[in-house]
Motif scaffolding. Structure first.
Motif, PDB file in Angstrom:
ATOM      1  N   SER A 107      -4.996   0.605  -6.211  1.00 55.94           N
ATOM      2  CA  SER A 107      -5.055   0.427  -7.563  1.00 55.94           C
ATOM      3  C   SER A 107      -5.761  -0.983  -7.804  1.00 55.94           C
ATOM      4  O   SER A 107      -5.878  -1.737  -6.865  1.00 55.94           O
ATOM      5  N   LEU A 108      -5.933  -1.350  -9.117  1.00 56.18           N
ATOM      6  CA  LEU A 108      -6.449  -2.408  -9.563  1.00 56.18           C
ATOM      7  C   LEU A 108      -5.646  -3.541  -9.238  1.00 56.18           C
ATOM      8  O   LEU A 108      -6.181  -4.711  -8.880  1.00 56.18           O
ATOM      9  N   GLU A 109      -4.466  -3.313  -9.507  1.00 54.01           N
ATOM     10  CA  GLU A 109      -3.323  -4.756  -9.282  1.00 54.01           C
ATOM     11  C   GLU A 109      -3.478  -4.745  -7.834  1.00 54.01           C
ATOM     12  O   GLU A 109      -3.239  -5.885  -7.220  1.00 54.01           O
ATOM     13  N   MET A 110      -3.404  -3.768  -6.863  1.00 52.26           N
ATOM     14  CA  MET A 110      -3.458  -4.010  -5.239  1.00 52.26           C
ATOM     15  C   MET A 110      -4.622  -4.625  -4.815  1.00 52.26           C
ATOM     16  O   MET A 110      -4.594  -5.627  -4.045  1.00 52.26           O
ATOM     17  N   GLN A 111      -5.604  -4.475  -5.606  1.00 54.67           N
ATOM     18  CA  GLN A 111      -6.897  -5.161  -5.355  1.00 54.67           C
ATOM     19  C   GLN A 111      -7.130  -6.385  -5.718  1.00 54.67           C
ATOM     20  O   GLN A 111      -7.259  -7.608  -4.994  1.00 54.67           O
ATOM     21  N   ARG A 112      -6.334  -6.885  -6.759  1.00 54.09           N
ATOM     22  CA  ARG A 112      -6.090  -8.269  -7.184  1.00 54.09           C
ATOM     23  C   ARG A 112      -5.042  -8.894  -6.276  1.00 54.09           C
ATOM     24  O   ARG A 112      -5.473 -10.232  -5.823  1.00 54.09           O
ATOM     25  N   THR A 157       0.544  -0.885  -0.116  1.00 50.78           N
ATOM     26  CA  THR A 157       0.152  -0.058   0.117  1.00 50.78           C
ATOM     27  C   THR A 157       0.769   1.239  -0.076  1.00 50.78           C
ATOM     28  O   THR A 157       0.496   2.334  -0.664  1.00 50.78           O
ATOM     29  N   ALA A 158       2.008   1.238   0.643  1.00 49.23           N
ATOM     30  CA  ALA A 158       2.812   2.281   0.890  1.00 49.23           C
ATOM     31  C   ALA A 158       3.612   2.571  -0.487  1.00 49.23           C
ATOM     32  O   ALA A 158       3.766   3.717  -0.950  1.00 49.23           O
TER      33      ALA A 158
END
Length: 424
Positions: free
Chosen positions: A266-271, A260-261
């Motif tokens: 983002s979308l990639e982070m949600q995946r 997260t930092a």
């Protein structure tokens, strides 16, 4: 090879002397006695016996002389029985010392020994005897060490016992209680996070939820680091299953913070968050950490470890019966095209589910035979399941009782006088 003493060796067992030649000692049926032949120095001899007299070539063993008389009768006749008016467990302890096992006893004496063990909840084994000898050696080594090192090692050992042995002191019990509280809080938060109204409450009090989660993770992280630093063998610590579970449960939190930092939302982070959520569910296994603090969970783990063969036998029984009954059920309910026929039994794997729930007498009711031969097969399947499950489960039940009583006996032997410790 023995390179000292005379040709005649004298064994002094509790004051009773026995004379043997070197050749007899070499092939002696008792392992402890035959080990004397391979000793090349007095130092090695003293590792086997308690004392040695070079002038008379006499080996002294501080053991029960009457028990050794019956052990010598076994050497001569091949039959081993208990000494009269002697505790079976004490005699068994003598047997282990001289290198014999319970299988050397006559059948009637084996049964007496098993009953005695079940009654007194005491278990003697060769590993425990070796452990006691090693503990004595460690105490002797510690007594000969310099005072500064001994002082430092004492504090390290005290800290290690506080983290590893919850019943060793008041501080250890307080630490264990705090750890249990954090485990419970973490489990409550994990369970509550799956509720539909959790997201709404989380959005309103997001900072409070983050603080609670951070405190729990921080406590588990600090505990894991301290136990790692205080462990005697770092590699063994990493290989232990409970410690692996701790790492898998803690690491997703820090990975999510770092991602997260660096990346942000983002979308990639949600995946990637989906995988992290799956890893976060490993926190459920933190409940296994309670095994360090409760004898009941330790008894369960000890029972499963000792009943590996019975559990494998139970699994084999179930697999064989499932293969037979599922094939017959598929044939009778669907394969013969009888009227009426059931579409639930269109394949053997589908019929296997019916066999499992029938043999375990669960019976969900989602599948059931409708033909007369199928119903007869269902009755036979249920009765067979009851019989097959009862056979190994009886052994597992008795093993659980023995493990439970053994755990209670070992806990009672440990000094746990909290009042004395508080007064001191």
């Amino acid at each position: 090879m023995m390179k000292f003493g005379k040709n005649i060796c004298i064994l002094n067992v509790g004051g009773t002397k026995y004379a043997f030649s070197r050749e007899i000692i070499k092939n002696f049926p008792l392992r402890r006695v035959s080990r004397l032949h391979n000793c090349s120095s007095e130092k090695e001899v003293l590792e086997v016996c308690d004392d040695y007299d070079r002038e008379r070539n006499e080996f002294f063993f501080d053991r029960h002389s009457e028990a050794f008389v019956f052990i010598m009768l076994y050497v001569r006749s091949g039959r081993l029985r208990f000494a009269p008016k002697m505790c079976e467990l004490s005699f068994y302890n003598e047997m282990i010392y001289w290198g014999l096992e319970s299988s050397h006893l006559e059948f009637c004496c084996q049964k007496r020994l098993d009953d005695r063990m079940s009654d007194t909840y005491t278990y003697f084994c060769e590993e425990e005897v070796k452990a006691e000898e090693e503990c004595r050696g460690e105490r002797t080594t510690t007594a000969n060490t310099p005072v500064p090192n001994k002082w430092n090692m004492t504090w390290v050992e005290k800290l290690r016992r506080i983290f590893e042995e919850p019943a060793s002191s008041v501080a250890a019990q307080i630490l264990a209680a705090v750890s249990v509280i954090f485990v419970i809080v973490s489990m409550v938060i994990l369970c509550a996070s799956t509720l539909p109204d959790w997201e709404t409450a989380k959005n309103k009090n997001i900072e409070e939820h983050r603080v609670i989660e951070a405190v729990c993770i921080g406590w588990f992280t600090a505990e894991c680091i301290m136990r790692f630093l205080l462990s005697r063998d770092k590699c063994q610590f990493i290989r232990q299953p409970l410690n692996v579970i701790d790492l898998l449960a803690i690491s997703p939190y820090y990975v999510l913070l770092a991602a997260t930092a660096l990346v942000g939302e983002s979308l990639e982070m949600q995946r990637a968050g989906i995988m992290l959520c799956m890893l976060r569910m490993t926190r459920v296994f933190w409940l296994i950490k309670l095994a360090r603090h409760f004898d009941g969970l330790q008894t369960l783990g000890l029972t499963l470890r000792r009943c590996r063969r019975e559990l494998v036998m139970l699994l084999v029984f179930m697999c064989v019966a499932m293969a037979i009954f599922s094939a017959l059920a598929q044939l009778l309910e669907h394969g013969l095209d009888l009227q009426p026929s059931s579409q639930h039994y269109d394949s053997i794997p589908a019929a296997s589910w019916w066999v499992i729930i029938s043999m375990t007498t669960v019976g969900y009711g989602d599948m059931y035979p409708i033909t007369v031969p199928g119903r007869v097969l269902g009755g036979v399947c249920v009765v067979s399941g009851i019989v097959l499950l009862s056979l190994p489960i009886s052994f597992i039940y008795h093993s659980f009782l023995q493990c439970y009583h053994q755990q209670r006996f070992r806990s009672a032997r440990q000094p746990q006088s909290l009042s004395t410790e508080l007064l001191n």
